[in-house]
Motif scaffolding. Structure first.
Motif, mmCIF file in Angstrom:
data_model
loop_
_atom_site.group_PDB
_atom_site.id
_atom_site.type_symbol
_atom_site.label_atom_id
_atom_site.label_comp_id
_atom_site.label_asym_id
_atom_site.label_seq_id
_atom_site.Cartn_x
_atom_site.Cartn_y
_atom_site.Cartn_z
ATOM 1 N N LEU A 161 0.829 -1.205 0.000
ATOM 2 C CA LEU A 161 0.000 0.000 0.000
ATOM 3 C C LEU A 161 0.858 1.248 0.000
ATOM 4 N N CYS A 162 1.900 1.242 0.790
ATOM 5 C CA CYS A 162 2.807 2.394 0.847
ATOM 6 C C CYS A 162 3.577 2.551 -0.456
ATOM 7 N N VAL A 163 4.028 1.437 -1.026
ATOM 8 C CA VAL A 163 4.820 1.487 -2.257
ATOM 9 C C VAL A 163 3.989 2.035 -3.423
ATOM 10 N N SER A 164 2.670 1.807 -3.416
ATOM 11 C CA SER A 164 1.804 2.292 -4.493
ATOM 12 C C SER A 164 1.884 3.804 -4.650
ATOM 13 N N ALA A 165 2.056 4.512 -3.539
ATOM 14 C CA ALA A 165 2.124 5.975 -3.590
ATOM 15 C C ALA A 165 3.546 6.503 -3.498
ATOM 16 N N LEU A 166 4.478 5.639 -3.091
ATOM 17 C CA LEU A 166 5.842 6.094 -2.851
ATOM 18 C C LEU A 166 6.534 6.570 -4.125
ATOM 19 N N VAL A 167 6.155 6.001 -5.265
ATOM 20 C CA VAL A 167 6.803 6.359 -6.535
ATOM 21 C C VAL A 167 6.597 7.842 -6.841
ATOM 22 N N THR A 168 5.354 8.294 -6.784
ATOM 23 C CA THR A 168 5.085 9.703 -7.081
ATOM 24 C C THR A 168 5.567 10.621 -5.963
ATOM 25 N N MET A 169 5.512 10.134 -4.717
ATOM 26 C CA MET A 169 6.021 10.937 -3.601
ATOM 27 C C MET A 169 7.504 11.252 -3.787
ATOM 28 N N LEU A 170 8.290 10.216 -4.055
ATOM 29 C CA LEU A 170 9.727 10.416 -4.234
ATOM 30 C C LEU A 170 10.016 11.225 -5.488
ATOM 31 N N GLY A 171 9.181 11.052 -6.523
ATOM 32 C CA GLY A 171 9.352 11.848 -7.736
ATOM 33 C C GLY A 171 9.189 13.339 -7.467
ATOM 34 N N ILE A 172 8.250 13.679 -6.579
ATOM 35 C CA ILE A 172 8.035 15.090 -6.225
ATOM 36 C C ILE A 172 9.193 15.626 -5.405
ATOM 37 N N PHE A 173 9.589 14.869 -4.380
ATOM 38 C CA PHE A 173 10.600 15.373 -3.440
ATOM 39 C C PHE A 173 12.009 15.334 -4.011
ATOM 40 N N TRP A 174 12.312 14.350 -4.854
ATOM 41 C CA TRP A 174 13.667 14.203 -5.387
ATOM 42 C C TRP A 174 13.884 14.934 -6.707
ATOM 43 N N PHE A 175 12.890 14.849 -7.604
ATOM 44 C CA PHE A 175 13.078 15.380 -8.957
ATOM 45 C C PHE A 175 12.091 16.484 -9.323
ATOM 46 N N ASN A 176 11.238 16.878 -8.368
ATOM 47 C CA ASN A 176 10.226 17.906 -8.617
ATOM 48 C C ASN A 176 9.328 17.528 -9.799
ATOM 49 N N ALA A 177 9.071 16.227 -9.934
ATOM 50 C CA ALA A 177 8.199 15.718 -11.005
ATOM 51 C C ALA A 177 6.753 15.816 -10.542
ATOM 52 N N ARG A 178 6.074 16.844 -10.988
ATOM 53 C CA ARG A 178 4.731 17.147 -10.495
ATOM 54 C C ARG A 178 3.632 16.869 -11.511
ATOM 55 N N GLN A 179 3.942 16.119 -12.549
ATOM 56 C CA GLN A 179 2.930 15.771 -13.544
ATOM 57 C C GLN A 179 2.833 14.258 -13.685
ATOM 58 N N LEU A 180 1.614 13.803 -13.956
ATOM 59 C CA LEU A 180 1.357 12.374 -14.111
ATOM 60 C C LEU A 180 0.252 12.204 -15.148
ATOM 61 N N SER A 181 0.422 11.249 -16.038
ATOM 62 C CA SER A 181 -0.595 11.018 -17.065
ATOM 63 C C SER A 181 -1.881 10.502 -16.425
ATOM 64 N N PHE A 182 -2.991 10.721 -17.115
ATOM 65 C CA PHE A 182 -4.297 10.358 -16.564
ATOM 66 C C PHE A 182 -4.413 8.853 -16.350
ATOM 67 N N HIS A 183 -3.952 8.053 -17.302
ATOM 68 C CA HIS A 183 -4.043 6.596 -17.168
ATOM 69 C C HIS A 183 -3.140 6.077 -16.047
ATOM 70 N N ALA A 184 -1.983 6.694 -15.885
ATOM 71 C CA ALA A 184 -1.116 6.308 -14.765
ATOM 72 C C ALA A 184 -1.764 6.670 -13.437
ATOM 73 N N CYS A 185 -2.469 7.785 -13.428
ATOM 74 C CA CYS A 185 -3.171 8.214 -12.219
ATOM 75 C C CYS A 185 -4.285 7.231 -11.867
ATOM 76 N N ILE A 186 -5.033 6.775 -12.881
ATOM 77 C CA ILE A 186 -6.092 5.790 -12.648
ATOM 78 C C ILE A 186 -5.503 4.488 -12.115
ATOM 79 N N ALA A 187 -4.389 4.046 -12.693
ATOM 80 C CA ALA A 187 -3.743 2.814 -12.239
ATOM 81 C C ALA A 187 -3.281 2.941 -10.785
ATOM 82 N N GLN A 188 -2.735 4.104 -10.449
ATOM 83 C CA GLN A 188 -2.258 4.294 -9.079
ATOM 84 C C GLN A 188 -3.401 4.281 -8.076
ATOM 85 N N THR A 189 -4.480 4.994 -8.384
ATOM 86 C CA THR A 189 -5.603 5.027 -7.445
ATOM 87 C C THR A 189 -6.243 3.651 -7.302
#
Length: 242
Positions: A1-29
């Motif tokens: 459960l934690c790993v499901s959200a950890l990818v985007t969390m680390l992307g924001i904090f490490w690389f300032n990656a603040r965009q995600l495609s809609f289909h990737a967002c659906i898969a994550q949720t």
């Protein structure tokens, strides 16, 4: 459960990656919801394990056989997939014509729905229904299990046996609390905290996913002698008085 959200969390904090495609967002949720339901189901299975061990210990081995445990695991996976897959597919029919900024550092189902400018009543009702028939029903059965456990333990004459029985379940009770309390708090924030500051939503969302995996190893290791001795050495070094 934690790993499901950890990818985007680390992307924001490490690389300032603040965009995600809609289909990737659906898969994550979908996976966040699926693992939430699976964790809730596992806690229910553990409550049943405690119930059988305390209320019917002589039949424990015959009731909880390896084949039944595998069937329970399979049922947990199927239940979560069947209930939550339609919710993920229904997200594809939504339109987003205004703000597309999420409150959280990951895609969360209620958060996505609130950003939609199309009719989302069906998504909202089905999402709430899915939560009730999964985590809601699980929590009720966990509560019933512990009512029966407490009733059985209180009928034990020996105080030492009561203490031993309660100590066997205290770790599971703590795990249930640190899972359900953040989950219920986050649901209340989304349902009734629309006027709350954005950081409240962000804080509760991170607490919901990060606190349980941090606390679970601590909860389940507190009863081991090595952990207790290590804590005693830190709190009461040699030469100090307890």
């Amino acid at each position: 459960l934690c790993v499901s959200a950890l990818v985007t969390m680390l992307g924001i904090f490490w690389f300032n990656a603040r965009q995600l495609s809609f289909h990737a967002c659906i898969a994550q949720t979908f996976f966040i919801q699926l693992f939430t339901v699976m964790e809730s189901s596992v806690l229910l299975a553990m409550a049943f394990d405690c119930f059988v061990a305390i209320c019917n210990p002589l039949r424990y081995i015959t009731i909880l056989t390896d084949s039944r445990i595998i069937k329970v695991w399979f049922a947990i996976l199927v239940r979560g997939t069947v209930i939550l897959l339609p919710l993920a597919l229904l997200l594809k029919r939504l339109f987003f014509c205004q703000s597309r900024v999420l409150h959280h550092s990951y895609c969360f189902y209620p958060d996505i729905i609130q950003l939609s400018c199309s009719y989302n009543k069906i998504n909202s009702v089905l999402g709430l229904t899915a939560l009730i028939v999964t985590a809601g029903v699980d929590s009720i059965f966990i509560l019933l299990s512990y009512i029966l456990i407490i009733k059985t333990v209180l009928s034990i004459a020996s105080g030492e046996e009561r203490h031993k029985a309660f100590s066997a379940c205290i770790s599971h009770i703590s795990a249930v609390a640190i899972f359900y309390i953040p989950l219920i708090s986050l649901c209340f924030v989304h349902r009734f905290g629309k006027t709350a500051p954005p950081y409240v939503h962000t804080l509760m969302a991170n607490v919901y996913l990060l606190i349980p995996p941090v606390m679970n190893p601590i909860i389940y290791s507190m009863k081991t002698k090595q952990t207790i001795q290590a804590i005693q050495k830190v709190l009461f070094p040699k030469g100090s008085k307890a």
